[in-house]
Design a protein around this motif. Structure first.
Motif, PDB file in Angstrom:
ATOM      1  N   LEU A  28       0.806  -1.460  -0.081  1.00  0.00           N
ATOM      2  CA  LEU A  28      -0.091   0.000   0.030  1.00  0.00           C
ATOM      3  C   LEU A  28       0.784   1.154   0.073  1.00  0.00           C
ATOM      4  O   LEU A  28       0.527   2.314   0.570  1.00  0.00           O
ATOM      5  CB  LEU A  28      -0.923   0.017   1.234  1.00  0.00           C
ATOM      6  N   LYS A  29       2.044   1.428  -0.552  1.00  0.00           N
ATOM      7  CA  LYS A  29       2.885   2.401  -0.839  1.00  0.00           C
ATOM      8  C   LYS A  29       2.838   2.804  -2.220  1.00  0.00           C
ATOM      9  O   LYS A  29       2.489   1.821  -3.343  1.00  0.00           O
ATOM     10  CB  LYS A  29       4.284   1.999  -0.475  1.00  0.00           C
ATOM     11  N   PRO A  30       3.138   4.019  -2.744  1.00  0.00           N
ATOM     12  CA  PRO A  30       3.120   4.473  -4.043  1.00  0.00           C
ATOM     13  C   PRO A  30       4.290   3.584  -4.761  1.00  0.00           C
ATOM     14  O   PRO A  30       5.314   3.498  -4.174  1.00  0.00           O
ATOM     15  CB  PRO A  30       3.437   5.892  -3.880  1.00  0.00           C
ATOM     16  N   ILE A  31       4.064   3.381  -6.066  1.00  0.00           N
ATOM     17  CA  ILE A  31       4.739   2.670  -6.818  1.00  0.00           C
ATOM     18  C   ILE A  31       5.737   3.575  -7.505  1.00  0.00           C
ATOM     19  O   ILE A  31       5.454   4.727  -7.924  1.00  0.00           O
ATOM     20  CB  ILE A  31       3.946   1.866  -7.963  1.00  0.00           C
ATOM     21  N   ALA A  32       6.951   3.301  -7.421  1.00  0.00           N
ATOM     22  CA  ALA A  32       8.065   4.261  -7.820  1.00  0.00           C
ATOM     23  C   ALA A  32       7.936   4.283  -9.463  1.00  0.00           C
ATOM     24  O   ALA A  32       7.939   3.296 -10.262  1.00  0.00           O
ATOM     25  CB  ALA A  32       9.337   3.925  -7.553  1.00  0.00           C
ATOM     26  N   GLY A  33       7.688   5.448 -10.097  1.00  0.00           N
ATOM     27  CA  GLY A  33       7.425   5.528 -11.512  1.00  0.00           C
ATOM     28  C   GLY A  33       8.634   5.537 -12.274  1.00  0.00           C
ATOM     29  O   GLY A  33       9.744   5.502 -11.842  1.00  0.00           O
ATOM     30  N   PRO A  34       8.661   5.455 -13.513  1.00  0.00           N
ATOM     31  CA  PRO A  34       9.852   5.254 -14.262  1.00  0.00           C
ATOM     32  C   PRO A  34      10.590   6.695 -14.401  1.00  0.00           C
ATOM     33  O   PRO A  34      10.015   7.597 -14.388  1.00  0.00           O
ATOM     34  CB  PRO A  34       9.491   4.933 -15.826  1.00  0.00           C
ATOM     35  N   GLN A  35      11.779   6.399 -13.926  1.00  0.00           N
ATOM     36  CA  GLN A  35      12.666   7.741 -14.010  1.00  0.00           C
ATOM     37  C   GLN A  35      13.212   8.109 -15.345  1.00  0.00           C
ATOM     38  O   GLN A  35      13.660   7.447 -15.915  1.00  0.00           O
ATOM     39  CB  GLN A  35      13.908   7.541 -12.921  1.00  0.00           C
ATOM     40  N   PRO A  36      13.106   9.341 -15.694  1.00  0.00           N
ATOM     41  CA  PRO A  36      13.802   9.800 -16.870  1.00  0.00           C
ATOM     42  C   PRO A  36      15.039   9.909 -16.974  1.00  0.00           C
ATOM     43  O   PRO A  36      15.878  10.048 -16.078  1.00  0.00           O
ATOM     44  CB  PRO A  36      12.915  11.251 -16.858  1.00  0.00           C
TER      45      PRO A  36
END
Length: 648
Positions: free
Chosen positions: A523-531
C-alpha cells in the motif's frame, strides 16, 4: 341498455369513476377503515418516491403540508435578502474551522425517531404525531445549516420512506447495515445503530461490507483491524461473486443433469471441510488464533479477511439473531414462540447491494435489482429457511456533513441518469481513479499533463470525457464529443467496479488505494519510471583521443548502424535499413551510416507532393489468353461492374 365502454358514456366520465369518487369522498371526510396503517391513509396518492432534492418553492409547500399550515401572499410587503460580506479566509484555515464545527455539531446529526405508540393509538393520531416529529427533525437540520454555516448532503425528505425504516427496525431481531466496502465509513450511520439499541437493548448491528472482492487482501486487513479496535461486528461479502459462482454451478448441473441445489450443498460441504482442515493445520503450527465469534482472533488469521459464501453468511446471520433473542432473557415474548423464525433487517444506502444480497442468498431472483438507486419502494419480508426471515428496507440516504454533491454522485447515492452537469462528478472520478488506471481500463491515450506538473497527475474532466467519447465514437451536432453520454458511462463503470478506488481507514498513509498507483502488497506508492538524462556530448578532442573498445560509443562496421538506447547496440546493414525506413515512410539515404560522413539529405516540402497518378482505362473489354483465363465469361470492370469478355 348502454354499452359498457368509454365511447357510449358522456364526455368526462369513465368506467369506475363512481368507485374512485367514493374513495376520495371517504378520505376527505376522514372515514378511514379500521386497521389501516398510517402508510395506507392516502390511497389516492402515488407510490413511494424517494425525494433527495427540492427547489425552494416545493420545499416550502411540502413543509407547510406536513405542518398543516396555509400561507397567503401579501404583495405590498417586500423582503430584501442580503448575503453579507464574505470572510476572506484562506482555504486551509476555512477547512480546519469547518472540520472543528462539524465535530462540535456531530451529536445533533440524528435520524428521525418514530413517536411512541401502543394498541390504543389510532391511525389518525399516529399519523399526526409522526408528521409533527418529522417537521421538528427537519427544522433541527435547517438550524444546523443556517446557524452553524454547515452544508449537509442531500438526504431523504419523504416521510413515507422513513416510515418503511421504522417498521423494519421494529420487526427485526438484529439489524444488518449493508455498506460498500470501497468506502465503508461513507455509508455507515452510527446513529442508526444507536436507534436500534434504543428500540431494544439486545437489537445489535452487523456491518456487512459488500463488494469486498474488489479490495486487495491488504486493504481488507486494515479495515478488519480498524473495526475490531472500534468493537464493531463486521463481515466481508460479495453478492456479485456469489451470483457468478451460482451461475457456473447451474450451468454445470444442466450439463450433467443433476439438481443444482444438491450440487450447491455438496460444494458448500467440501468448502466447510477444507476450512476445518486449514484451521486445524494452523492450530498445530501455532500461528492461528481462535476463530470463534466471541474470541479474539490473531491479526494474521486469514479468516478475518475472507469473503464469505452464501451458506456462511446465512449461518452467521442466524447465529447473531439467535444470540440476540437469547440475550433478551426467558421473559421476552419472542422466547416463548418455539417455531418462530428469527428476523434480520437489511438497511443501508441506495445501490449498495441489499436486494442483490437477498437474491444471492436465495440463489434466485426474489427482489428487483437495477443500477438506479432506489429500486426497492416498500419493505418486504422473505423466508429464507424454516428458521430465518429477511426483511429488506428501501434504500435511505442518511444526512451527513457534505463533501460535495459530486462525491455523492460518484458514490452512487444520487441517480446518475438524472444529472445534467457531468463535469463536476467526472472531475471527482478522475481524481479517484488516476491517469494510468483510466488509460489501461479503456485502452485510450489521454493528453499529457502540463510540463510543470508530475507525469502521474490525474486528467481533467474535459480531457477524460472527450477522449472517452471519441474512443467510443459518441458525438453530437457538428461532430463534438457527447460528454453527457460519456460521463454517464464512466460513472456507471465506477459504480460497477471497473474503475477502482478504495478508501483506507482514518490515519492511513496513503489515505486511498488506487490500482497502478499503489502496490497492493505494501500500500505504498509505486515508483514511476525515472527519466534518463541524455549522455553528455563529448568534445572533439576527447572524441579524437578515444579509440578501441574503450570508446564511449561502441564501434561498428562501415556497413552497419549503431543505435544508442542504453542497451546492447543494434547493428543494421543497408538492406535492413531500407526495409525499416520504407515501413516508416522515410528515406534511408537521409540517415548517416555509422562511421560515414554522409550529410542529411534535404527533404522536399509536403505541398510539392501533389502530383496525381496517371489514369488508366483498366482491363475492361480486353481479351484474355487461354493460358491465364479461369474459364468465366464475365470479368469485373473498372467501376465494379461485370463485363463480358470477347471470345468466350
Amino acid at each position: 341498455m348502454t354499452k359498457h365502454n368509454g365511447k357510449s358514456r358522456k364526455a368526462g366520465i369513465k368506467p369506475g369513476s363512481a368507485l374512485m369518487n367514493r374513495v376520495k369522498i371517504n378520505v376527505q371526510a376522514g372515514k378511514v377503515i379500521a386497521g389501516q396503517h398510517t402508510t395506507d391513509l392516502h390511497p389516492a396518492k402515488p407510490g413511494i418516491q424517494s425525494v433527495l432534492e427540492r427547489n425552494d418553492l416545493e420545499e416550502l409547500m411540502a413543509m407547510a403540508d406536513m405542518a398543516d399550515r396555509d400561507f397567503t401572499a401579501e404583495r405590498t410587503q417586500v423582503v430584501v435578502v442580503s448575503t453579507g460580506v464574505v470572510d476572506p479566509l484562506s482555504e486551509q484555515r476555512a477547512a480546519e474551522e469547518r472540520a472543528a464545527t462539524e465535530e462540535r455539531n456531530r451529536h445533533r446529526l440524528k435520524l428521525p425517531r418514530r413517536p411512541p405508540w401502543d394498541e390504543t393509538t389510532t391511525p389518525d393520531q399516529l399519523d399526526a404525531q409522526e408528521r409533527s416529529r418529522f417537521v421538528v427533525w427537519r427544522r433541527e437540520l435547517a438550524t444546523i445549516e443556517e446557524g452553524e454555516g454547515l452544508c449537509l448532503t442531500p438526504f431523504e425528505k419523504n416521510l413515507e420512506v422513513w416510515r418503511q425504516l421504522w417498521r423494519v427496525l421494529e420487526r427485526s431481531d438484529i439489524m444488518v447495515q449493508v455498506v460498500d466496502a470501497r468506502d465503508p465509513l461513507l455509508y455507515r450511520c452510527e446513529d442508526l445503530e444507536a436507534y436500534a439499541h434504543e428500540l431494544h437493548a439486545t437489537k445489535h448491528s452487523l456491518l456487512l461490507l459488500n463488494k469486498a472482492d474488489l479490495l486487495p487482501e491488504a486493504v481488507r486487513r486494515q479495515w478488519a483491524d480498524y473495526f475490531e479496535k472500534a468493537g464493531v461486528s463486521y463481515a466481508f461479502w460479495s453478492a456479485y461473486a456469489v451470483q457468478q459462482d451460482q451461475a457456473a454451478l447451474k450451468a454445470q448441473a444442466a450439463e450433467s443433469g443433476e439438481d443444482w441445489h444438491e450440487l450447491r450443498e455438496e460444494v458448500a460441504r467440501r468448502r466447510r471441510l477444507q476450512r476445518i482442515a486449514e484451521a486445524a493445520a494452523r492450530a498445530q503450527q501455532g500461528d492461528g488464533g481462535a476463530s470463534g465469534s466471541g474470541q479474539q482472533r490473531s491479526s494474521d488469521d486469514p479468516e478475518r479477511v475472507r469473503v464469505l459464501s452464501a451458506e456462511e453468511l446465512i449461518e452467521l446471520l442466524e447465529e447473531k439473531a439467535r444470540e440476540a433473542v437469547a440475550e433478551a432473557g426467558p421473559d421476552d415474548p419472542r422466547a416463548q414462540e418455539l417455531d418462530r423464525r428469527v428476523m434480520v433487517g437489511l438497511v443501508g444506502y441506495p445501490n449498495v447491494g441489499k436486494s442483490s444480497t437477498i437474491n444471492a442468498l436465495f440463489g434466485s431472483k426474489k427482489t428487483a435489482v437495477a443500477p438506479t438507486p432506489g429500486k426497492t419502494k416498500h419493505f418486504q419480508t422473505l423466508n429464507i429457511s424454516t428458521s430465518l426471515c429477511l426483511c429488506d428496507c428501501p434504500g435511505l440516504v442518511m444526512p451527513k456533513f457534505a463533501r460535495s454533491k459530486a462525491e455523492m454522485v460518484v458514490a452512487g447515492v444520487i441517480p446518475i441518469d438524472r444529472l445534467t452537469d457531468m463535469r463536476a462528478p467526472v472531475e471527482a472520478l478522475a481524481q479517484r481513479v488516476g491517469r494510468l488506471q483510466a488509460e489501461e481500463a479503456y485502452g485510450v491515450r489521454l493528453p499529457p499533463p502540463p510540463a510543470h506538473l508530475p507525469a502521474g497527475t490525474p486528467p481533467t474532466a474535459a480531457e477524460l470525457l472527450r477522449a472517452f467519447a471519441m474512443l467510443r465514437g459518441w458525438t453530437v451536432g457538428s461532430g463534438l464529443p457527447d460528454e453527457a453520454r460519456a460521463g454517464r458511462q464512466l460513472l456507471k463503470d465506477y459504480t460497477s467496479g471497473k474503475l477502482l478506488n478504495c478508501t483506507l481507514p482514518p490515519g492511513s498513509d496513503p489515505p486511498t488505494f488506487i490500482p497502478r498507483v499503489h502496490d497492493p502488497a505494501t500500500l505504498k506508492p509505486i515508483a514511476g519510471p525515472q527519466p534518463t538524462a541524455p549522455p553528455p556530448a563529448a568534445s572533439p578532442a576527447a572524441t579524437a583521443g578515444t579509440s578501441g573498445p574503450s570508446a564511449a560509443q561502441p564501434a561498428s562496421t562501415s556497413q552497419g548502424v549503431s543505435v544508442a538506447t542504453g542497451q546492447a547496440p543494434l547493428a543494421l546493414d543497408e538492406a535492413d535499413l531500407d526495409l525499416l525506413m520504407g515501413d516508416l515512410g522515410l528515406d534511408a539515404g537521409s540517415l548517416p551510416l555509422a562511421g560515414g560522413d554522409a550529410k542529411a539529405k534535404p527533404k522536399r516540402a509536403e505541398h510539392k507532393f501533389h502530383k496525381k497518378a496517371a489514369r488508366t482505362k483498366g482491363n475492361r473489354g480486353e481479351e484474355r489468353a487461354e493460358g491465364i483465363y479461369d474459364g468465366a465469361a464475365m470479368v469485373t470492370g473498372k467501376k465494379g461492374g461485370l463485363v463480358r469478355v470477347a471470345g468466350y
